[in-house]
Design an enzyme around this catalytic site. Structure first.
Site, PDB file in Angstrom:
ATOM      1  N   ARG A 118       9.308  17.776   6.462  1.00  0.00           N
ATOM      2  CA  ARG A 118       8.211  16.899   6.934  1.00  0.00           C
ATOM      3  C   ARG A 118       7.150  16.664   5.867  1.00  0.00           C
ATOM      4  O   ARG A 118       6.027  16.303   6.156  1.00  0.00           O
ATOM      5  CB  ARG A 118       7.557  17.442   8.204  1.00  0.00           C
ATOM      6  CG  ARG A 118       8.517  17.557   9.370  1.00  0.00           C
ATOM      7  CD  ARG A 118       7.788  17.522  10.694  1.00  0.00           C
ATOM      8  NE  ARG A 118       8.742  17.504  11.789  1.00  0.00           N
ATOM      9  CZ  ARG A 118       9.178  18.592  12.407  1.00  0.00           C
ATOM     10  NH1 ARG A 118       8.707  19.774  12.046  1.00  0.00           N
ATOM     11  NH2 ARG A 118      10.039  18.502  13.383  1.00  0.00           N
ATOM     12  N   LYS A 140       3.531   4.884  -3.055  1.00  0.00           N
ATOM     13  CA  LYS A 140       4.661   4.187  -2.420  1.00  0.00           C
ATOM     14  C   LYS A 140       5.949   4.910  -2.766  1.00  0.00           C
ATOM     15  O   LYS A 140       6.198   5.208  -3.946  1.00  0.00           O
ATOM     16  CB  LYS A 140       4.742   2.736  -2.896  1.00  0.00           C
ATOM     17  CG  LYS A 140       3.743   1.821  -2.227  1.00  0.00           C
ATOM     18  CD  LYS A 140       4.011   0.372  -2.589  1.00  0.00           C
ATOM     19  CE  LYS A 140       3.010  -0.541  -1.902  1.00  0.00           C
ATOM     20  NZ  LYS A 140       3.171  -1.956  -2.323  1.00  0.00           N
ATOM     21  N   GLU A 182       4.694  -5.543 -15.523  1.00  0.00           N
ATOM     22  CA  GLU A 182       3.772  -5.056 -14.483  1.00  0.00           C
ATOM     23  C   GLU A 182       2.348  -4.984 -15.024  1.00  0.00           C
ATOM     24  O   GLU A 182       1.383  -5.172 -14.285  1.00  0.00           O
ATOM     25  CB  GLU A 182       4.214  -3.679 -13.960  1.00  0.00           C
ATOM     26  CG  GLU A 182       5.505  -3.676 -13.159  1.00  0.00           C
ATOM     27  CD  GLU A 182       5.354  -4.197 -11.712  1.00  0.00           C
ATOM     28  OE1 GLU A 182       4.299  -4.758 -11.367  1.00  0.00           O
ATOM     29  OE2 GLU A 182       6.331  -4.054 -10.946  1.00  0.00           O
ATOM     30  N   LYS A 224      -5.258   0.298 -11.078  1.00  0.00           N
ATOM     31  CA  LYS A 224      -4.453   0.648  -9.905  1.00  0.00           C
ATOM     32  C   LYS A 224      -5.184   1.677  -9.039  1.00  0.00           C
ATOM     33  O   LYS A 224      -5.184   1.566  -7.813  1.00  0.00           O
ATOM     34  CB  LYS A 224      -3.093   1.185 -10.369  1.00  0.00           C
ATOM     35  CG  LYS A 224      -2.105   1.503  -9.247  1.00  0.00           C
ATOM     36  CD  LYS A 224      -1.228   0.341  -8.874  1.00  0.00           C
ATOM     37  CE  LYS A 224      -0.393   0.621  -7.633  1.00  0.00           C
ATOM     38  NZ  LYS A 224       0.982   1.014  -7.927  1.00  0.00           N
ATOM     39  N   GLU A 234      -2.091  -0.939   1.821  1.00  0.00           N
ATOM     40  CA  GLU A 234      -1.811  -2.369   1.664  1.00  0.00           C
ATOM     41  C   GLU A 234      -2.174  -3.180   2.902  1.00  0.00           C
ATOM     42  O   GLU A 234      -1.411  -4.039   3.360  1.00  0.00           O
ATOM     43  CB  GLU A 234      -0.325  -2.571   1.298  1.00  0.00           C
ATOM     44  CG  GLU A 234      -0.080  -3.884   0.577  1.00  0.00           C
ATOM     45  CD  GLU A 234       1.315  -3.992  -0.002  1.00  0.00           C
ATOM     46  OE1 GLU A 234       1.624  -3.210  -0.923  1.00  0.00           O
ATOM     47  OE2 GLU A 234       2.093  -4.828   0.474  1.00  0.00           O
ATOM     48  N   ARG A 238      -4.575  -4.520  -1.713  1.00  0.00           N
ATOM     49  CA  ARG A 238      -3.441  -4.019  -2.505  1.00  0.00           C
ATOM     50  C   ARG A 238      -2.296  -5.032  -2.576  1.00  0.00           C
ATOM     51  O   ARG A 238      -1.516  -5.023  -3.537  1.00  0.00           O
ATOM     52  CB  ARG A 238      -2.964  -2.672  -1.941  1.00  0.00           C
ATOM     53  CG  ARG A 238      -1.889  -2.029  -2.790  1.00  0.00           C
ATOM     54  CD  ARG A 238      -1.640  -0.591  -2.409  1.00  0.00           C
ATOM     55  NE  ARG A 238      -0.541  -0.037  -3.167  1.00  0.00           N
ATOM     56  CZ  ARG A 238      -0.166   1.230  -3.134  1.00  0.00           C
ATOM     57  NH1 ARG A 238      -0.841   2.095  -2.391  1.00  0.00           N
ATOM     58  NH2 ARG A 238       0.851   1.658  -3.845  1.00  0.00           N
ATOM     59  N   ASN A 242       1.504  -7.639  -5.294  1.00  0.00           N
ATOM     60  CA  ASN A 242       2.835  -8.200  -5.036  1.00  0.00           C
ATOM     61  C   ASN A 242       3.038  -9.552  -5.711  1.00  0.00           C
ATOM     62  O   ASN A 242       4.084 -10.191  -5.530  1.00  0.00           O
ATOM     63  CB  ASN A 242       3.075  -8.329  -3.521  1.00  0.00           C
ATOM     64  CG  ASN A 242       3.159  -6.968  -2.862  1.00  0.00           C
ATOM     65  OD1 ASN A 242       3.627  -6.015  -3.482  1.00  0.00           O
ATOM     66  ND2 ASN A 242       2.692  -6.850  -1.633  1.00  0.00           N
ATOM     67  N   HIS A 245       6.366 -10.641  -7.040  1.00  0.00           N
ATOM     68  CA  HIS A 245       7.355  -9.747  -6.440  1.00  0.00           C
ATOM     69  C   HIS A 245       8.158 -10.375  -5.302  1.00  0.00           C
ATOM     70  O   HIS A 245       9.258  -9.907  -5.019  1.00  0.00           O
ATOM     71  CB  HIS A 245       6.689  -8.460  -5.948  1.00  0.00           C
ATOM     72  CG  HIS A 245       6.411  -7.486  -7.045  1.00  0.00           C
ATOM     73  ND1 HIS A 245       5.531  -7.757  -8.075  1.00  0.00           N
ATOM     74  CD2 HIS A 245       6.904  -6.237  -7.306  1.00  0.00           C
ATOM     75  CE1 HIS A 245       5.486  -6.724  -8.898  1.00  0.00           C
ATOM     76  NE2 HIS A 245       6.309  -5.785  -8.461  1.00  0.00           N
ATOM     77  N   HIS A 249      11.739  -9.774  -6.268  1.00  0.00           N
ATOM     78  CA  HIS A 249      12.662  -8.908  -5.511  1.00  0.00           C
ATOM     79  C   HIS A 249      13.914  -9.681  -5.099  1.00  0.00           C
ATOM     80  O   HIS A 249      15.024  -9.130  -5.098  1.00  0.00           O
ATOM     81  CB  HIS A 249      11.976  -8.361  -4.262  1.00  0.00           C
ATOM     82  CG  HIS A 249      11.090  -7.171  -4.528  1.00  0.00           C
ATOM     83  ND1 HIS A 249      10.221  -6.652  -3.589  1.00  0.00           N
ATOM     84  CD2 HIS A 249      10.945  -6.387  -5.625  1.00  0.00           C
ATOM     85  CE1 HIS A 249       9.578  -5.622  -4.102  1.00  0.00           C
ATOM     86  NE2 HIS A 249      10.000  -5.440  -5.333  1.00  0.00           N
ATOM     87  N   HIS A 261      13.705  -4.283 -13.092  1.00  0.00           N
ATOM     88  CA  HIS A 261      12.695  -4.727 -12.125  1.00  0.00           C
ATOM     89  C   HIS A 261      11.606  -5.553 -12.824  1.00  0.00           C
ATOM     90  O   HIS A 261      11.217  -6.627 -12.346  1.00  0.00           O
ATOM     91  CB  HIS A 261      12.085  -3.502 -11.420  1.00  0.00           C
ATOM     92  CG  HIS A 261      10.938  -3.835 -10.527  1.00  0.00           C
ATOM     93  ND1 HIS A 261      11.087  -4.582  -9.369  1.00  0.00           N
ATOM     94  CD2 HIS A 261       9.605  -3.576 -10.631  1.00  0.00           C
ATOM     95  CE1 HIS A 261       9.894  -4.738  -8.805  1.00  0.00           C
ATOM     96  NE2 HIS A 261       8.985  -4.149  -9.542  1.00  0.00           N
TER      97      HIS A 261
HETATM   98  N1  GLY Z   1       3.680  -1.696  -6.981  1.00  0.00           N
HETATM   99  C1  GLY Z   1       2.642  -2.237  -6.193  1.00  0.00           C
HETATM  100  C2  GLY Z   1       1.928  -1.229  -5.380  1.00  0.00           C
HETATM  101  O1  GLY Z   1       2.025  -0.058  -5.627  1.00  0.00           O
HETATM  102  O2  GLY Z   1       1.237  -1.592  -4.458  1.00  0.00           O
END
Ligand code: GLY
Length: 357
Positions: A118, A140, A182, A224, A234, A238, A242, A245, A249, A261
């Site tokens: 957990r 993430k 990025e 960041k 997000e 945040r 994206n 992306h 993606h 990526h």
């Molecule tokens: N890679 C984008 C984020 O961490 O929100």
């Protein structure tokens, strides 16, 4: 060594950046003198290249579990395999998992840490530029399904992020360049001065000048950390990260993860900028400026083989950024001026794909 703090109340954590930053493992309670059980989840290639530099710093009883490199390891099957290795080694709830590798190690190992018993503590040690400037910070974690990228995952903030720039030395040129996408992305959505810095220092950055690299990683981590501190999950701000992306993606998945990526993010920014340009949101001179920088950094300007626009539009709909059936895009009106929209049509995507080919 540079130190940045991610402010998240009880989930706050430090980011250590610099040559030999790995010694910070001791401060994080995972060092050789400590008695914390340590399990390293490492990309096979990184473990063979750098494991010997890491292992003397870890407590004597640590274990190292490896997985095959590459995005194709981000599966639930691989999660189960890693869980079973932890079970075999009797890894306990008070253990710390150290992820060692690029974005895949952080996403996969972080997800394993979040779900083992957990949730156990986790330290990310990114060894690619892409992971150092983006993926390792912000909590993430997740894996892919055949239906889409990162569809299964949780937020699990690390206890620390350690960016030891010595480990970047062996990073292949293509992966290094992919990581720059990025960085450019974050500068475009958040920091016009930093974008100008990329333009002014592109040659030094591409030549891996240590001072340029240290600034690049540190500034990205600062940006960041600031965004994550304001919007950990997000809910709003945040989401600007994206940018590039939604299309990126889709391209990544449709090409079976054969591109990096970061390469797909670069292509995604170009396509999304064409959508913004066609809508009259983005001045052609700004779109061209971004394209020029992407070219100078050695990132791709074209998708390597033609993709059917309806397939790309359908892949966008499988993205986790869909809400009420509408696909969320981050377009830009200019540098530092992202705008979130949910009404990009398949026809706009088709026209934008044609425009970049
Ligand atoms: N890679 C984008 C984020 O961490 O929100």
């Amino acid at each position: 060594m540079n130190l940045i703090h991610v402010s998240l109340g009880s989930r706050s954590y430090p980011i250590y950046i610099g040559p030999s930053a790995r010694v910070a493992l001791a401060e994080c309670g995972a060092g050789a003198e400590g008695d914390t059980q340590v399990a390293v989840i490492a990309d096979e290639t990184v473990a063979s290249l750098h494991g010997q530099r890491l292992e003397p710093l870890l407590n004597l009883g640590h274990i190292v579990i490896t997985f095959p490199p590459g995005e194709r390891s981000k599966t639930l099957e691989q999660v189960e395999a890693l869980h079973r290795r932890l079970a075999a080694a009797r890894v306990e709830r008070h253990a710390v998992i150290v992820t060692f590798g690029g974005g895949v190690a952080g996403d996969l190992g972080g997800f394993v840490a979040a779900t083992w018993l957990r949730g156990v503590r986790c330290i990310h040690m990114p060894t690619t530029l892409l992971a150092a400037v983006d993926a390792a910070v912000g909590g993430k974690t997740g894996v892919n399904l055949p239906e889409g990228k990162n569809l299964v995952g949780v937020f699990h903030q690390p206890a620390a992020v350690i960016v030891d720039t010595d480990f970047l030395d062996t990073l292949p040129a293509r992966d290094f360049t992919a990581g720059l996408a990025e960085s450019v992305k974050q500068a475009i959505v958040r920091d016009a001065e930093f974008l100008a810095w990329h333009e002014a220092t592109a040659a030094a950055v591409c030549g891996r000048d240590p001072a340029a690299l240290a600034h690049l990683i540190t500034r990205n981590c600062e940006l960041k950390a600031d965004i994550v501190a304001q919007d950990e999950r997000e809910a709003g701000l945040r989401a600007i990260l994206n940018y590039g992306h939604t299309i990126g993606h889709a391209i990544e998945r449709l090409l079976g993860y054969e591109l990096r990526h970061g390469e797909c993010v670069a292509l995604g920014m170009l396509v999304e900028n064409e959508v913004a340009r066609a809508r009259g949101l983005l001045a052609p001179s700004e779109a061209d400026r971004i394209r020029d920088l992407i070219a100078r950094l050695g990132l791709p300007l074209q998708v390597p083989r033609p993709l059917d626009a309806p397939d790309v539009a359908a892949a966008c709909r499988a993205d986790k950024k869909v809400r009420g059936g509408a696909v969320n895009f981050v377009l830009i009106r200019g540098i530092g001026a992202p705008v979130r929209v949910a009404d990009v049509t398949p026809a706009e995507i088709a026209a934008a794909l044609t425009a970049i080919q």
